[in-house]
Design an enzyme around this catalytic site. Sequence first.
Site, mmCIF file in Angstrom:
data_model
loop_
_atom_site.group_PDB
_atom_site.id
_atom_site.type_symbol
_atom_site.label_atom_id
_atom_site.label_comp_id
_atom_site.label_asym_id
_atom_site.label_seq_id
_atom_site.Cartn_x
_atom_site.Cartn_y
_atom_site.Cartn_z
ATOM 1 C CG HIS A 44 10.787 -0.645 6.186
ATOM 2 N ND1 HIS A 44 9.443 -0.315 6.163
ATOM 3 C CD2 HIS A 44 10.831 -1.936 6.589
ATOM 4 C CE1 HIS A 44 8.739 -1.361 6.545
ATOM 5 N NE2 HIS A 44 9.543 -2.358 6.816
ATOM 6 C CG HIS A 130 11.942 -8.230 0.440
ATOM 7 N ND1 HIS A 130 12.330 -9.130 1.411
ATOM 8 C CD2 HIS A 130 10.736 -7.747 0.832
ATOM 9 C CE1 HIS A 130 11.393 -9.188 2.344
ATOM 10 N NE2 HIS A 130 10.410 -8.358 2.027
HETATM 11 P P1 2AM Z 1 8.718 -6.899 4.870
HETATM 12 O O1 2AM Z 1 7.887 -5.770 4.383
HETATM 13 O O2 2AM Z 1 10.144 -6.750 4.556
HETATM 14 O O3 2AM Z 1 8.151 -8.225 4.549
HETATM 15 C C1 2AM Z 1 7.163 -3.951 9.559
HETATM 16 O O4 2AM Z 1 5.899 -4.424 9.871
HETATM 17 C C2 2AM Z 1 7.886 -4.938 8.696
HETATM 18 O O5 2AM Z 1 8.081 -6.147 9.393
HETATM 19 C C3 2AM Z 1 7.100 -5.289 7.455
HETATM 20 O O6 2AM Z 1 7.427 -4.407 6.444
HETATM 21 C C4 2AM Z 1 7.524 -6.709 7.188
HETATM 22 O O7 2AM Z 1 8.697 -6.749 6.433
HETATM 23 C C5 2AM Z 1 7.886 -7.237 8.541
HETATM 24 N N1 2AM Z 1 6.800 -8.033 9.095
HETATM 25 C C6 2AM Z 1 5.580 -7.639 9.426
HETATM 26 N N2 2AM Z 1 4.854 -8.638 9.924
HETATM 27 C C7 2AM Z 1 5.654 -9.698 9.932
HETATM 28 C C8 2AM Z 1 5.478 -11.033 10.354
HETATM 29 N N3 2AM Z 1 4.352 -11.462 10.898
HETATM 30 N N4 2AM Z 1 6.518 -11.852 10.196
HETATM 31 C C9 2AM Z 1 7.669 -11.419 9.656
HETATM 32 N N5 2AM Z 1 7.896 -10.167 9.251
HETATM 33 C C10 2AM Z 1 6.893 -9.315 9.385
#
Ligand code: 2AM
Length: 196
Positions: A44, A130
């Site tokens: 996503h 991304h």
């Molecule tokens: P990303 O994959 O685009 O980096 C769901 O968990 C989404 O939230 C993940 O796919 C990640 O996005 C983002 N995410 C998860 N943990 C995070 C964190 N601690 N800080 C920022 N973004 C986070």
Amino acid sequence: MSLLRAFIAIDIPPEIKQAISSQTASLRKESGRVVRWVNVENIHLTLKFLGEISASSLELLTQAIQSECAQTAPFTVSAENLGCFPNLRRPRVLWIGLVVPPGLNRLQRQVEASTARLGYAPEDKPFAPHLTIGRVREQAAPEEIQALRSMLEQTTIASLGTFTVKKVHLYKSDLKPEGPIYTRLASARLKEQENK
Ligand code: 2AM
């Protein structure tokens, strides 16, 4: 108080997921255990990671997302190339890059501002649209990272397709040993286009 881990994201159509899956198949196969690959179904575009939120805040959050989306016209995004954060020397997050119009950046800033008004911590890093496809394991040995780096350098990705974004979703994430389970909690539609 019941808490849930939540984020705001844009879904990727099945044909783009399929293209990512087939164009990264040999990388997935050959990288072995060094990367935790994202289940293709779960890929996503994250607009805002909220962290732990209380269930009672869902209504206000949904209203905020719907109000920002109602002011944004649908836009088109292209998925192309492979890269990693923070860089190829120290790969931690593997991603598919997105070429996006100013409308997406504007929407992300508005979502960021309206969730900040509701008390959610603002993101400290600039928005870099991304699709995360894999995360390098913390325990990876230097020689495993070196092998991965060579594989990444040798992998070329053709254009993965273009899609039009018409909706944004609020998701709950349940972390499980076998990978996260995402459940849609609410959706918001982008502004209806006139003369269509
Ligand atoms: P990303 O994959 O685009 O980096 C769901 O968990 C989404 O939230 C993940 O796919 C990640 O996005 C983002 N995410 C998860 N943990 C995070 C964190 N601690 N800080 C920022 N973004 C986070």
